[in-house]
Design a protein around this motif. Structure first.
Motif, mmCIF file in Angstrom:
data_model
loop_
_atom_site.group_PDB
_atom_site.id
_atom_site.type_symbol
_atom_site.label_atom_id
_atom_site.label_comp_id
_atom_site.label_asym_id
_atom_site.label_seq_id
_atom_site.Cartn_x
_atom_site.Cartn_y
_atom_site.Cartn_z
ATOM 1 N N ARG A 184 0.842 -1.187 0.000
ATOM 2 C CA ARG A 184 0.000 0.000 0.000
ATOM 3 C C ARG A 184 0.877 1.236 0.000
ATOM 4 O O ARG A 184 2.007 1.203 0.439
ATOM 5 N N GLY A 185 0.319 2.333 -0.454
ATOM 6 C CA GLY A 185 1.048 3.591 -0.451
ATOM 7 C C GLY A 185 0.858 4.338 -1.744
ATOM 8 O O GLY A 185 0.192 3.883 -2.663
ATOM 9 N N ARG A 186 1.479 5.483 -1.810
ATOM 10 C CA ARG A 186 1.417 6.324 -3.001
ATOM 11 C C ARG A 186 2.562 5.970 -3.935
ATOM 12 O O ARG A 186 3.676 5.724 -3.488
ATOM 13 N N VAL A 187 2.289 5.974 -5.211
ATOM 14 C CA VAL A 187 3.274 5.591 -6.224
ATOM 15 C C VAL A 187 3.945 6.835 -6.796
ATOM 16 O O VAL A 187 3.268 7.796 -7.179
ATOM 17 N N TYR A 188 5.282 6.822 -6.844
ATOM 18 C CA TYR A 188 6.057 7.915 -7.433
ATOM 19 C C TYR A 188 5.582 8.138 -8.865
ATOM 20 O O TYR A 188 5.481 7.196 -9.660
ATOM 21 N N GLY A 189 5.282 9.396 -9.195
ATOM 22 C CA GLY A 189 4.893 9.764 -10.556
ATOM 23 C C GLY A 189 3.423 9.570 -10.877
ATOM 24 O O GLY A 189 2.979 9.948 -11.955
ATOM 25 N N ALA A 190 2.649 9.000 -9.953
ATOM 26 C CA ALA A 190 1.228 8.773 -10.206
ATOM 27 C C ALA A 190 0.432 10.062 -9.967
ATOM 28 O O ALA A 190 0.853 10.940 -9.210
ATOM 29 N N ASP A 191 -0.713 10.154 -10.604
ATOM 30 C CA ASP A 191 -1.611 11.288 -10.383
ATOM 31 C C ASP A 191 -2.115 11.269 -8.949
ATOM 32 O O ASP A 191 -2.324 10.201 -8.365
ATOM 33 N N HIS A 192 -2.338 12.436 -8.395
ATOM 34 C CA HIS A 192 -2.861 12.520 -7.032
ATOM 35 C C HIS A 192 -4.262 11.923 -6.936
ATOM 36 O O HIS A 192 -4.676 11.473 -5.878
ATOM 37 N N ASP A 193 -5.003 11.911 -8.043
ATOM 38 C CA ASP A 193 -6.346 11.332 -8.060
ATOM 39 C C ASP A 193 -6.315 9.809 -8.031
ATOM 40 O O ASP A 193 -7.291 9.177 -7.659
ATOM 41 N N ASP A 194 -5.223 9.209 -8.451
ATOM 42 C CA ASP A 194 -5.108 7.747 -8.523
ATOM 43 C C ASP A 194 -3.725 7.334 -8.034
ATOM 44 O O ASP A 194 -2.899 6.857 -8.810
ATOM 45 N N PRO A 195 -3.437 7.538 -6.743
ATOM 46 C CA PRO A 195 -2.079 7.352 -6.248
ATOM 47 C C PRO A 195 -1.677 5.924 -5.901
ATOM 48 O O PRO A 195 -0.514 5.656 -5.680
ATOM 49 N N GLY A 196 -2.611 4.986 -5.829
ATOM 50 C CA GLY A 196 -2.299 3.651 -5.315
ATOM 51 C C GLY A 196 -1.645 2.716 -6.311
ATOM 52 O O GLY A 196 -1.689 2.942 -7.524
ATOM 53 N N PRO A 197 -1.040 1.652 -5.796
ATOM 54 C CA PRO A 197 -0.422 0.649 -6.664
ATOM 55 C C PRO A 197 -1.477 -0.130 -7.451
ATOM 56 O O PRO A 197 -2.618 -0.246 -7.027
ATOM 57 N N ARG A 198 -1.070 -0.646 -8.593
ATOM 58 C CA ARG A 198 -1.978 -1.398 -9.470
ATOM 59 C C ARG A 198 -1.632 -2.881 -9.433
ATOM 60 O O ARG A 198 -0.461 -3.248 -9.340
ATOM 61 N N ALA A 199 -2.654 -3.685 -9.541
ATOM 62 C CA ALA A 199 -2.465 -5.137 -9.580
ATOM 63 C C ALA A 199 -1.619 -5.524 -10.787
ATOM 64 O O ALA A 199 -1.704 -4.895 -11.845
ATOM 65 N N GLY A 200 -0.785 -6.515 -10.621
ATOM 66 C CA GLY A 200 0.046 -7.002 -11.718
ATOM 67 C C GLY A 200 1.331 -6.222 -11.932
ATOM 68 O O GLY A 200 2.088 -6.524 -12.845
ATOM 69 N N ARG A 201 1.573 -5.217 -11.119
ATOM 70 C CA ARG A 201 2.799 -4.421 -11.226
ATOM 71 C C ARG A 201 3.712 -4.765 -10.058
ATOM 72 O O ARG A 201 3.261 -5.242 -9.018
ATOM 73 N N VAL A 202 5.011 -4.517 -10.212
ATOM 74 C CA VAL A 202 5.999 -4.784 -9.167
ATOM 75 C C VAL A 202 6.527 -3.447 -8.659
ATOM 76 O O VAL A 202 6.901 -2.585 -9.459
ATOM 77 N N TYR A 203 6.566 -3.287 -7.336
ATOM 78 C CA TYR A 203 6.971 -2.025 -6.731
ATOM 79 C C TYR A 203 8.111 -2.233 -5.750
ATOM 80 O O TYR A 203 8.217 -3.276 -5.111
ATOM 81 N N ALA A 204 8.938 -1.199 -5.630
ATOM 82 C CA ALA A 204 9.968 -1.130 -4.591
ATOM 83 C C ALA A 204 9.633 0.079 -3.732
ATOM 84 O O ALA A 204 9.208 1.117 -4.247
ATOM 85 N N GLN A 205 9.819 -0.054 -2.430
ATOM 86 C CA GLN A 205 9.567 1.064 -1.525
ATOM 87 C C GLN A 205 10.810 1.932 -1.437
ATOM 88 O O GLN A 205 11.918 1.430 -1.241
ATOM 89 N N LEU A 206 10.650 3.244 -1.593
ATOM 90 C CA LEU A 206 11.759 4.189 -1.469
ATOM 91 C C LEU A 206 11.959 4.486 0.013
ATOM 92 O O LEU A 206 11.004 4.804 0.727
ATOM 93 N N VAL A 207 13.211 4.356 0.475
ATOM 94 C CA VAL A 207 13.525 4.504 1.895
ATOM 95 C C VAL A 207 14.545 5.623 2.082
ATOM 96 O O VAL A 207 15.639 5.581 1.511
#
Length: 82
Positions: free
Chosen positions: A2-25
């Motif tokens: 869960r969380g906001r995705v870098y570069g995503a629109d503020h209206d649709d900030p969440g991760p999408r199914a079928g995609r791979v994400y890394a958390q920025l720390v």
């Protein structure tokens, strides 16, 4: 994941199914998710340079992140670039 995705629109900030994400720390983008689905293993290993307006160099600056040894699902902040 869960969380906001870098570069995503503020209206649709969440991760999408079928995609791979890394958390920025750390750094100015701490806590955001980075979509790494289309990066090769080699590209992931080199890390990424991401545009940000809130880093050390302000608008036009970038922040460098790279994979955490032993945990490729996290990218640690390496520093800011002009």
């Amino acid at each position: 994941m869960r969380g906001r995705v870098y570069g995503a629109d503020h209206d649709d900030p969440g991760p999408r199914a079928g995609r791979v994400y890394a958390q920025l720390v750390g750094g100015p983008l701490d806590g955001l998710l980075l979509d790494v689905t289309d990066l090769t293993e080699r590209e992931r290993g080199r890390g990424v340079s991401l545009a940000t307006e809130i880093g050390r160099y302000g608008p036009g600056g970038r922040s460098a992140y790279g994979p955490r040894p032993g945990d490729p699902r996290r990218f640690d902040w390496w520093g800011d670039l002009p």
